[in-house]
Design a protein around this motif. Sequence first.
Motif, PDB file in Angstrom:
ATOM      1  N   ILE A   1     -55.792  30.520 -51.920  1.00  0.00           N
ATOM      2  CA  ILE A   1     -54.982  31.495 -52.655  1.00  0.00           C
ATOM      3  C   ILE A   1     -55.923  32.431 -53.389  1.00  0.00           C
ATOM      4  N   ASP A   2     -55.895  33.705 -53.012  1.00  0.00           N
ATOM      5  CA  ASP A   2     -56.783  34.719 -53.574  1.00  0.00           C
ATOM      6  C   ASP A   2     -55.931  35.772 -54.274  1.00  0.00           C
TER       7      ASP A   2
ATOM      8  N   LEU B   1     -44.945  43.007 -48.334  1.00  0.00           N
ATOM      9  CA  LEU B   1     -45.275  41.627 -47.993  1.00  0.00           C
ATOM     10  C   LEU B   1     -45.372  41.481 -46.480  1.00  0.00           C
ATOM     11  N   ARG B   2     -46.499  40.964 -46.025  1.00  0.00           N
ATOM     12  CA  ARG B   2     -46.683  40.669 -44.605  1.00  0.00           C
ATOM     13  C   ARG B   2     -46.850  39.166 -44.422  1.00  0.00           C
ATOM     14  N   THR B   3     -46.113  38.602 -43.478  1.00  0.00           N
ATOM     15  CA  THR B   3     -46.226  37.186 -43.161  1.00  0.00           C
ATOM     16  C   THR B   3     -46.558  37.043 -41.680  1.00  0.00           C
ATOM     17  N   ILE B   4     -47.583  36.253 -41.386  1.00  0.00           N
ATOM     18  CA  ILE B   4     -48.016  36.025 -40.010  1.00  0.00           C
ATOM     19  C   ILE B   4     -48.128  34.527 -39.772  1.00  0.00           C
ATOM     20  N   ILE B   5     -47.586  34.067 -38.640  1.00  0.00           N
ATOM     21  CA  ILE B   5     -47.746  32.662 -38.251  1.00  0.00           C
ATOM     22  C   ILE B   5     -48.480  32.615 -36.919  1.00  0.00           C
ATOM     23  N   ARG B   6     -49.498  31.775 -36.879  1.00  0.00           N
ATOM     24  CA  ARG B   6     -50.256  31.558 -35.641  1.00  0.00           C
ATOM     25  C   ARG B   6     -50.144  30.106 -35.213  1.00  0.00           C
ATOM     26  N   LYS B   7     -50.040  29.915 -33.926  1.00  0.00           N
ATOM     27  CA  LYS B   7     -50.054  28.574 -33.346  1.00  0.00           C
ATOM     28  C   LYS B   7     -51.262  28.487 -32.427  1.00  0.00           C
ATOM     29  N   ASN B   8     -52.177  27.585 -32.763  1.00  0.00           N
ATOM     30  CA  ASN B   8     -53.418  27.440 -31.990  1.00  0.00           C
ATOM     31  C   ASN B   8     -54.121  28.786 -31.810  1.00  0.00           C
TER      32      ASN B   8
ATOM     33  N   ILE C   1     -53.391  37.104 -51.428  1.00  0.00           N
ATOM     34  CA  ILE C   1     -53.538  36.704 -50.035  1.00  0.00           C
ATOM     35  C   ILE C   1     -53.536  35.184 -49.992  1.00  0.00           C
ATOM     36  N   VAL C   2     -52.571  34.631 -49.297  1.00  0.00           N
ATOM     37  CA  VAL C   2     -52.405  33.181 -49.212  1.00  0.00           C
ATOM     38  C   VAL C   2     -52.518  32.761 -47.749  1.00  0.00           C
ATOM     39  N   ASN C   3     -53.401  31.822 -47.476  1.00  0.00           N
ATOM     40  CA  ASN C   3     -53.554  31.284 -46.124  1.00  0.00           C
ATOM     41  C   ASN C   3     -53.473  29.769 -46.181  1.00  0.00           C
ATOM     42  N   PHE C   4     -52.607  29.204 -45.362  1.00  0.00           N
ATOM     43  CA  PHE C   4     -52.634  27.749 -45.278  1.00  0.00           C
ATOM     44  C   PHE C   4     -52.495  27.296 -43.845  1.00  0.00           C
ATOM     45  N   LYS C   5     -53.048  26.101 -43.609  1.00  0.00           N
ATOM     46  CA  LYS C   5     -53.150  25.570 -42.256  1.00  0.00           C
ATOM     47  C   LYS C   5     -52.643  24.136 -42.241  1.00  0.00           C
ATOM     48  N   ILE C   6     -51.829  23.833 -41.243  1.00  0.00           N
ATOM     49  CA  ILE C   6     -51.325  22.472 -41.098  1.00  0.00           C
ATOM     50  C   ILE C   6     -51.566  21.981 -39.668  1.00  0.00           C
ATOM     51  N   GLU C   7     -51.586  20.673 -39.526  1.00  0.00           N
ATOM     52  CA  GLU C   7     -51.575  20.057 -38.191  1.00  0.00           C
ATOM     53  C   GLU C   7     -50.151  19.581 -37.932  1.00  0.00           C
ATOM     54  N   ASN C   8     -49.557  20.097 -36.888  1.00  0.00           N
ATOM     55  CA  ASN C   8     -48.156  19.829 -36.591  1.00  0.00           C
ATOM     56  C   ASN C   8     -48.059  18.950 -35.344  1.00  0.00           C
ATOM     57  N   ILE C   9     -47.270  17.900 -35.433  1.00  0.00           N
ATOM     58  CA  ILE C   9     -47.034  17.046 -34.263  1.00  0.00           C
ATOM     59  C   ILE C   9     -45.539  17.008 -33.984  1.00  0.00           C
ATOM     60  N   TYR C  10     -45.149  17.569 -32.847  1.00  0.00           N
ATOM     61  CA  TYR C  10     -43.741  17.572 -32.458  1.00  0.00           C
ATOM     62  C   TYR C  10     -43.617  17.003 -31.051  1.00  0.00           C
ATOM     63  N   ASP C  11     -42.829  15.954 -30.938  1.00  0.00           N
ATOM     64  CA  ASP C  11     -42.576  15.308 -29.644  1.00  0.00           C
ATOM     65  C   ASP C  11     -43.890  14.971 -28.942  1.00  0.00           C
TER      66      ASP C  11
ATOM     67  N   LYS D   1     -49.626  17.965 -30.374  1.00  0.00           N
ATOM     68  CA  LYS D   1     -50.355  18.281 -31.598  1.00  0.00           C
ATOM     69  C   LYS D   1     -50.822  19.734 -31.571  1.00  0.00           C
ATOM     70  N   ASP D   2     -50.501  20.484 -32.638  1.00  0.00           N
ATOM     71  CA  ASP D   2     -50.870  21.897 -32.720  1.00  0.00           C
ATOM     72  C   ASP D   2     -51.359  22.224 -34.126  1.00  0.00           C
ATOM     73  N   THR D   3     -52.159  23.269 -34.212  1.00  0.00           N
ATOM     74  CA  THR D   3     -52.565  23.810 -35.509  1.00  0.00           C
ATOM     75  C   THR D   3     -51.723  25.037 -35.814  1.00  0.00           C
ATOM     76  N   ILE D   4     -51.032  25.009 -36.948  1.00  0.00           N
ATOM     77  CA  ILE D   4     -50.193  26.121 -37.388  1.00  0.00           C
ATOM     78  C   ILE D   4     -50.849  26.759 -38.611  1.00  0.00           C
ATOM     79  N   GLU D   5     -51.052  28.073 -38.558  1.00  0.00           N
ATOM     80  CA  GLU D   5     -51.638  28.814 -39.673  1.00  0.00           C
ATOM     81  C   GLU D   5     -50.637  29.854 -40.168  1.00  0.00           C
ATOM     82  N   VAL D   6     -50.466  29.915 -41.467  1.00  0.00           N
ATOM     83  CA  VAL D   6     -49.530  30.856 -42.081  1.00  0.00           C
ATOM     84  C   VAL D   6     -50.287  31.716 -43.084  1.00  0.00           C
ATOM     85  N   SER D   7     -50.086  33.033 -42.996  1.00  0.00           N
ATOM     86  CA  SER D   7     -50.724  33.969 -43.922  1.00  0.00           C
ATOM     87  C   SER D   7     -49.662  34.804 -44.622  1.00  0.00           C
ATOM     88  N   TYR D   8     -49.785  34.912 -45.938  1.00  0.00           N
ATOM     89  CA  TYR D   8     -48.986  35.837 -46.738  1.00  0.00           C
ATOM     90  C   TYR D   8     -49.936  36.886 -47.311  1.00  0.00           C
TER      91      TYR D   8
END
Length: 386
Positions: free
Chosen positions: A279-280, A128-135, A298-308, A311-318
Amino acid sequence: MKKITLLFLYFTCITAFCQKQYKKTLWDNSCNCPVQFATISNNDNYSISNEDGLFNIITDNDSVIFNMLGYEKLSFKLSEIKNDTIFVKSKAFLLDEVVIHSNNIYESIIKSKKTDYTVEPHVEKFFLRTIIRKNNEIIKIADLSGKIKKQGVLKIKDKSSKDNLSVEIDNYRKAYALKKDYRFSFLSSINHFFYSHNSTNLLVSKNFNFNYSTLKDSSYTKMNATLKKDIPGSDIKGYYIINNDNKNFERTNISFFWTDNNYIIIDEDLKFRGLSQNIDTYYKKNIANNKLQINKKIVNFKIENIYDGQKDTIEVSYIYFAEPINSSVKVKDNVNHDKSLFDLKFKYRNDFWETQEKLPLTKEMQLFINKIKQSEYNYTTKTNIK
């Protein structure tokens, strides 16, 4: 005794000498893009191409098979490939002239899932490989390998985690770089991945319209699904790839898209909204019971994150691969299922990771790890990679 020792060393050297390492890249000319997550294998070993199309295999038998649903199957000798790139040809699905309005194919595959898929408990070796990207930049990676025992491919019974899922981690590496005071919200625990993505995502007939396309040789049918009624703020679509001989689906894909501005509020400083999820899932027969089960997901999802206010785009891949093993193999549950995949504490094993062939690091990931090891980031970093 001395002669025996010398003979042992001699044969050990011969064996080591015979094994060669091959690194090649799989490339699809039709889209001018790498072929991701394809299997290169022979009777001795197998490797999986990464996001760059790169695979790495160590073997004393250079005859291998390239096999990927949607591509022409190839057999070749690695030693005869002089270039670093292997070009492969995709198969195009051709839309039928007559649109089929009945759901006979759908009914056939739903019927087959009850008899042709592994619904009983079984054991797998997994990676299992998990990757998180920010912008668009990597901020976290985690690779795990081990064994897992689960209840079935289509469903996990409604019992406690320990009754339904046993996970034994043998090898683990992680690296991350993130500002200590930065927060984002997503589910990354062992439970979240295996419970949310273990089941087969089926597109229910009453909610979708289907159209069909077939390969030129009529071996496979692609059943495309689109929503019958629009859902305000979102869209869902997907497809099945169906083996025409046995009416089994060998691949399923489902995509979600959100266009509304409905945020999930965590607290006064943090909120997020979903943008997309794909989800593939691919299936392969377990030779022990001749039934299909998940081979890769292979699972990829993308969210828009707002902290303080930021605003950022967070992408997560499994990226998940599994190979069935004997169901009598004991799986020692050695991990807290509620722990984040990035917070596990296992030692880095050089002997495994330096020869690991199943899914090589991409150039992007290797650059990220090197920067962390060389302390090139000005904020919090952590890795167990030596």
